[in-house]
Design a protein around this motif. Sequence first.
Motif, PDB file in Angstrom:
ATOM      1  N   GLU A  84      21.191   6.375  10.013  1.00  0.00           N
ATOM      2  CA  GLU A  84      22.253   6.777  10.934  1.00  0.00           C
ATOM      3  C   GLU A  84      23.556   6.028  10.679  1.00  0.00           C
ATOM      4  N   GLU A  85      23.513   4.956   9.882  1.00  0.00           N
ATOM      5  CA  GLU A  85      24.722   4.134   9.727  1.00  0.00           C
ATOM      6  C   GLU A  85      25.718   4.797   8.787  1.00  0.00           C
ATOM      7  N   SER A  86      26.926   5.037   9.325  1.00  0.00           N
ATOM      8  CA  SER A  86      27.924   5.717   8.506  1.00  0.00           C
ATOM      9  C   SER A  86      28.242   4.840   7.300  1.00  0.00           C
ATOM     10  N   GLU A 268      23.339 -17.759   6.724  1.00  0.00           N
ATOM     11  CA  GLU A 268      24.138 -16.786   7.498  1.00  0.00           C
ATOM     12  C   GLU A 268      24.529 -15.600   6.611  1.00  0.00           C
ATOM     13  N   ARG A 269      24.956 -15.901   5.398  1.00  0.00           N
ATOM     14  CA  ARG A 269      25.366 -14.831   4.495  1.00  0.00           C
ATOM     15  C   ARG A 269      24.135 -14.105   3.914  1.00  0.00           C
ATOM     16  N   ALA A 270      23.075 -14.873   3.630  1.00  0.00           N
ATOM     17  CA  ALA A 270      21.872 -14.279   3.004  1.00  0.00           C
ATOM     18  C   ALA A 270      21.301 -13.156   3.868  1.00  0.00           C
ATOM     19  N   VAL A 271      21.262 -13.389   5.169  1.00  0.00           N
ATOM     20  CA  VAL A 271      20.667 -12.375   6.058  1.00  0.00           C
ATOM     21  C   VAL A 271      21.487 -11.079   6.010  1.00  0.00           C
ATOM     22  N   THR A 272      22.804 -11.209   6.041  1.00  0.00           N
ATOM     23  CA  THR A 272      23.672 -10.021   6.019  1.00  0.00           C
ATOM     24  C   THR A 272      23.603  -9.336   4.653  1.00  0.00           C
ATOM     25  N   HIS A 273      23.582 -10.153   3.621  1.00  0.00           N
ATOM     26  CA  HIS A 273      23.484  -9.658   2.238  1.00  0.00           C
ATOM     27  C   HIS A 273      22.182  -8.842   2.083  1.00  0.00           C
ATOM     28  N   ASN A 274      21.081  -9.436   2.536  1.00  0.00           N
ATOM     29  CA  ASN A 274      19.799  -8.723   2.421  1.00  0.00           C
ATOM     30  C   ASN A 274      19.747  -7.514   3.340  1.00  0.00           C
ATOM     31  N   LYS A 275      20.439  -7.598   4.456  1.00  0.00           N
ATOM     32  CA  LYS A 275      20.504  -6.440   5.365  1.00  0.00           C
ATOM     33  C   LYS A 275      21.150  -5.258   4.623  1.00  0.00           C
ATOM     34  N   GLY A 276      22.147  -5.567   3.819  1.00  0.00           N
ATOM     35  CA  GLY A 276      22.798  -4.522   3.021  1.00  0.00           C
ATOM     36  C   GLY A 276      21.808  -3.885   2.052  1.00  0.00           C
ATOM     37  N   ILE A 277      20.958  -4.711   1.448  1.00  0.00           N
ATOM     38  CA  ILE A 277      19.927  -4.176   0.541  1.00  0.00           C
ATOM     39  C   ILE A 277      18.989  -3.261   1.330  1.00  0.00           C
ATOM     40  N   MET A 278      18.585  -3.755   2.515  1.00  0.00           N
ATOM     41  CA  MET A 278      17.617  -3.005   3.311  1.00  0.00           C
ATOM     42  C   MET A 278      18.217  -1.712   3.889  1.00  0.00           C
ATOM     43  N   ASN A 279      19.554  -1.638   3.975  1.00  0.00           N
ATOM     44  CA  ASN A 279      20.180  -0.372   4.373  1.00  0.00           C
ATOM     45  C   ASN A 279      19.727   0.742   3.432  1.00  0.00           C
ATOM     46  N   GLY A 280      19.703   0.424   2.141  1.00  0.00           N
ATOM     47  CA  GLY A 280      19.286   1.420   1.163  1.00  0.00           C
ATOM     48  C   GLY A 280      17.777   1.577   1.148  1.00  0.00           C
ATOM     49  N   GLY A 374      27.298  -1.891  -3.859  1.00  0.00           N
ATOM     50  CA  GLY A 374      28.415  -1.238  -3.170  1.00  0.00           C
ATOM     51  C   GLY A 374      29.016  -2.130  -2.099  1.00  0.00           C
ATOM     52  N   ALA A 375      28.135  -2.778  -1.320  1.00  0.00           N
ATOM     53  CA  ALA A 375      28.621  -3.627  -0.225  1.00  0.00           C
ATOM     54  C   ALA A 375      29.369  -4.836  -0.770  1.00  0.00           C
ATOM     55  N   VAL A 376      28.764  -5.519  -1.756  1.00  0.00           N
ATOM     56  CA  VAL A 376      29.408  -6.736  -2.280  1.00  0.00           C
ATOM     57  C   VAL A 376      30.689  -6.368  -3.029  1.00  0.00           C
ATOM     58  N   SER A 378      32.724  -3.924  -2.277  1.00  0.00           N
ATOM     59  CA  SER A 378      33.769  -3.741  -1.259  1.00  0.00           C
ATOM     60  C   SER A 378      34.231  -5.090  -0.733  1.00  0.00           C
ATOM     61  N   LEU A 379      33.266  -5.976  -0.470  1.00  0.00           N
ATOM     62  CA  LEU A 379      33.612  -7.266   0.123  1.00  0.00           C
ATOM     63  C   LEU A 379      34.552  -8.067  -0.769  1.00  0.00           C
ATOM     64  N   VAL A 380      34.337  -8.019  -2.091  1.00  0.00           N
ATOM     65  CA  VAL A 380      35.161  -8.864  -2.971  1.00  0.00           C
ATOM     66  C   VAL A 380      36.406  -8.133  -3.479  1.00  0.00           C
ATOM     67  N   GLY A 383      37.614  -5.200   0.813  1.00  0.00           N
ATOM     68  CA  GLY A 383      37.116  -5.575   2.144  1.00  0.00           C
ATOM     69  C   GLY A 383      36.268  -4.444   2.675  1.00  0.00           C
ATOM     70  N   ILE A 384      35.391  -4.759   3.587  1.00  0.00           N
ATOM     71  CA  ILE A 384      34.394  -3.786   4.011  1.00  0.00           C
ATOM     72  C   ILE A 384      34.952  -2.756   4.992  1.00  0.00           C
ATOM     73  N   GLN A 385      35.985  -3.126   5.712  1.00  0.00           N
ATOM     74  CA  GLN A 385      36.416  -2.268   6.809  1.00  0.00           C
ATOM     75  C   GLN A 385      37.048  -0.957   6.367  1.00  0.00           C
ATOM     76  N   GLY A 387      36.343   1.228   3.952  1.00  0.00           N
ATOM     77  CA  GLY A 387      35.343   2.290   3.794  1.00  0.00           C
ATOM     78  C   GLY A 387      34.603   2.567   5.088  1.00  0.00           C
ATOM     79  N   HIS A 388      34.256   1.496   5.765  1.00  0.00           N
ATOM     80  CA  HIS A 388      33.504   1.604   7.011  1.00  0.00           C
ATOM     81  C   HIS A 388      34.275   2.382   8.049  1.00  0.00           C
ATOM     82  N   MET A 389      35.552   1.998   8.171  1.00  0.00           N
ATOM     83  CA  MET A 389      36.355   2.579   9.244  1.00  0.00           C
ATOM     84  C   MET A 389      36.625   4.057   9.033  1.00  0.00           C
TER      85      MET A 389
END
Length: 430
Positions: A84-86, A268-280, A374-376, A378-380, A383-385, A387-389
């Motif tokens: 469901e995540e855009s 703190e970053r690892a959890v978000t980074h892995n969350k990005g992997i788990m999105n896929g 894709g996430a990383v 955008s981040l580097v 920025g993530i916003q 595409g997200h926005m």
Amino acid sequence: MNQMIRNFSRLTKEEKTELITKLFTSDAPAACELLSKYNLQDPTVQSLHDGFAENTLANYYIPYSVAPNVMVNGRFYCVPMAIEESSVVAAASKSASFWAQRGGFKASVEKAVKKGQIHLYYKGDKKIIFAFFEKVKDNLLRACEPITKKMTERGGGITSLALVDKTDVEKDYFQIDLSADTMDSMGANFINSTLECLAQEFKRLFEEEKIAGELQIIMCILSNYTPECVAHVEVSAPVDDMADGDMSGSVFCEKFVKAVRIAHLCTERAVTHNKGIMNGVDAVVIATGNDFRAVEACAHAYAGREGRYSSLSTAEVKDGVFRFWMDVPLAIGTVGGLTRLHPLAGLSMDILGNPSAKELMMITASVGLAQNFGAVRSLVTSGIQRGHMKMHLNNILLSMGASTEQMEKANVFFKDKIVSHSAVEEFLKK
Ligand code: MEV
């Protein structure tokens, strides 16, 4: 309403709907209408869905999408993703196309060992219980043949059975540890049924042979921790081929490698980074009718296997080549469970060309790495916003009841502007 509801499961679906909407919603007729909309017209498919769980009132939909152009080991896959995540599917598709033009994902699965344990307490002489286990091991394996026979005939089955001394962590605690090759099935039912049968026979023989000491079987259950059921996936390309917009390949790679390194260093970053992997990963796991809770629980435990939670993926630049890879445990199947029962899961398997479980592991890991890339990226870079926005804008517009025409105009208007709830509200007012 603050009291027990008795015998709820015995009510018909209509009775449950009526009761729940009356007791718990602010507008019962509207809630009933909504629930009815979220039931399928086709009664056969709807009753199939109702059968997946208990107390079903309706279906909770999430988008079923596809990411085309996912090239794994030289073969193109169109990968179904339920999420469901855009922006997740858009990012996966973009990364997949990017890497398809650079040789695609190289993936492998060395082993697909699944495990389970009989957890037991034994009060007595260790030597006695170990000797007894070795003596009856073959009897135990024979006793569960009615369960294991078919799997063994197909080339899988129990691959090892051992008594493990756990008394270093807890007095009198032992495990009977089972490893199995469950072929193309995730194998939860196979392992749990086998363990229960083994435990019953172990206890029976222990009592029959009047073994000294006290045996207490606590429980039999598969382990969702599957560090021997791991997919490896990687991508690589010359650094010069990694330029992004105005950013040169070498600057991009330097920033990317540092970003991944930060995910190795900082929880703190690892959890978000892995969350990005788990999105896929989750999106493919769900679209193929697999158990995403099991995959999630295992992935994060695996990310902490060295005693500290860390990134699942790693990146490096060596000899002018950028390399990005990941090992991810994936206990998933292509037969059994919902994988064939849920009509859309069945369709997913069809779209994927009816892969084996190992092939599906490699595809899923590739989508996870694509998502992470894709996430990383955008981040580097931007920025993530940004595409997200863009995707979020449409969600805001929909939530405000915008018409198709308003949505089109808003997308043009916000192309180079910051999207916020109030800015969209203001735009619609105008
Ligand atoms: C959002 O769902 C996922 C990201 O936060 C992942 C990441 O930060 O790497 C974009």
